[in-house]
Design an enzyme around this catalytic site. Sequence first.
Site, PDB file in Angstrom:
ATOM      1  N   LYS A  61       2.104 -14.686 -31.023  1.00  9.54           N
ATOM      2  CA  LYS A  61       1.980 -13.793 -32.182  1.00  9.54           C
ATOM      3  C   LYS A  61       0.863 -12.778 -31.966  1.00  9.54           C
ATOM      4  O   LYS A  61       0.972 -11.634 -32.408  1.00  9.54           O
ATOM      5  CB  LYS A  61       1.759 -14.608 -33.447  1.00  9.54           C
ATOM      6  CG  LYS A  61       3.009 -15.377 -33.841  1.00  9.54           C
ATOM      7  CD  LYS A  61       2.772 -16.328 -34.979  1.00  9.54           C
ATOM      8  CE  LYS A  61       4.064 -17.093 -35.254  1.00  9.54           C
ATOM      9  NZ  LYS A  61       3.879 -18.215 -36.141  1.00  9.54           N
ATOM     10  N   HIS A 103      -5.214 -30.881 -37.178  1.00  9.39           N
ATOM     11  CA  HIS A 103      -3.955 -31.512 -37.562  1.00  9.39           C
ATOM     12  C   HIS A 103      -4.178 -32.546 -38.654  1.00  9.39           C
ATOM     13  O   HIS A 103      -5.289 -33.028 -38.883  1.00  9.39           O
ATOM     14  CB  HIS A 103      -3.277 -32.164 -36.359  1.00  9.39           C
ATOM     15  CG  HIS A 103      -4.122 -33.179 -35.664  1.00  9.39           C
ATOM     16  ND1 HIS A 103      -4.260 -34.467 -36.107  1.00  9.39           N
ATOM     17  CD2 HIS A 103      -4.895 -33.080 -34.570  1.00  9.39           C
ATOM     18  CE1 HIS A 103      -5.085 -35.124 -35.310  1.00  9.39           C
ATOM     19  NE2 HIS A 103      -5.490 -34.303 -34.369  1.00  9.39           N
TER      20      HIS A 103
END
Length: 120
Positions: A61, A103
């Site tokens: 990205k 996470h």
Amino acid sequence: MIKSIGTDLVKLERIKEIGIEKFAERILSPKESVVFKTITNELRKLTFLAGRFAAKEALFKCFKKGDLTANYKDFEILNDENGAPYIESKYTKELISHITITHTEEFAIAFIVLEYAEYK
């Protein structure tokens, strides 16, 4: 001066469904594979993979379209002596990269900022 930013969120279950070992073969560079093979805990293997995948997707990205020749193995997400992640790649040699990965039990997320080295 900032060149670009990128972020990605990955659902751990998605990787689990594909298969941890199969997914590892697909996205990990040789150096990352060495680290991956030392991990014995299955949940830790899963979070390691999900974090690396999120980071590599965030990098894609950052480069927007890029030259469309890069693949997952062209980017290595390694850890320094303090455990902090860093990026090694021919695509980022002229850039300063800042990366964070985290996470939960369900997701991994990575955020990357690339800046031009000559402005530091």
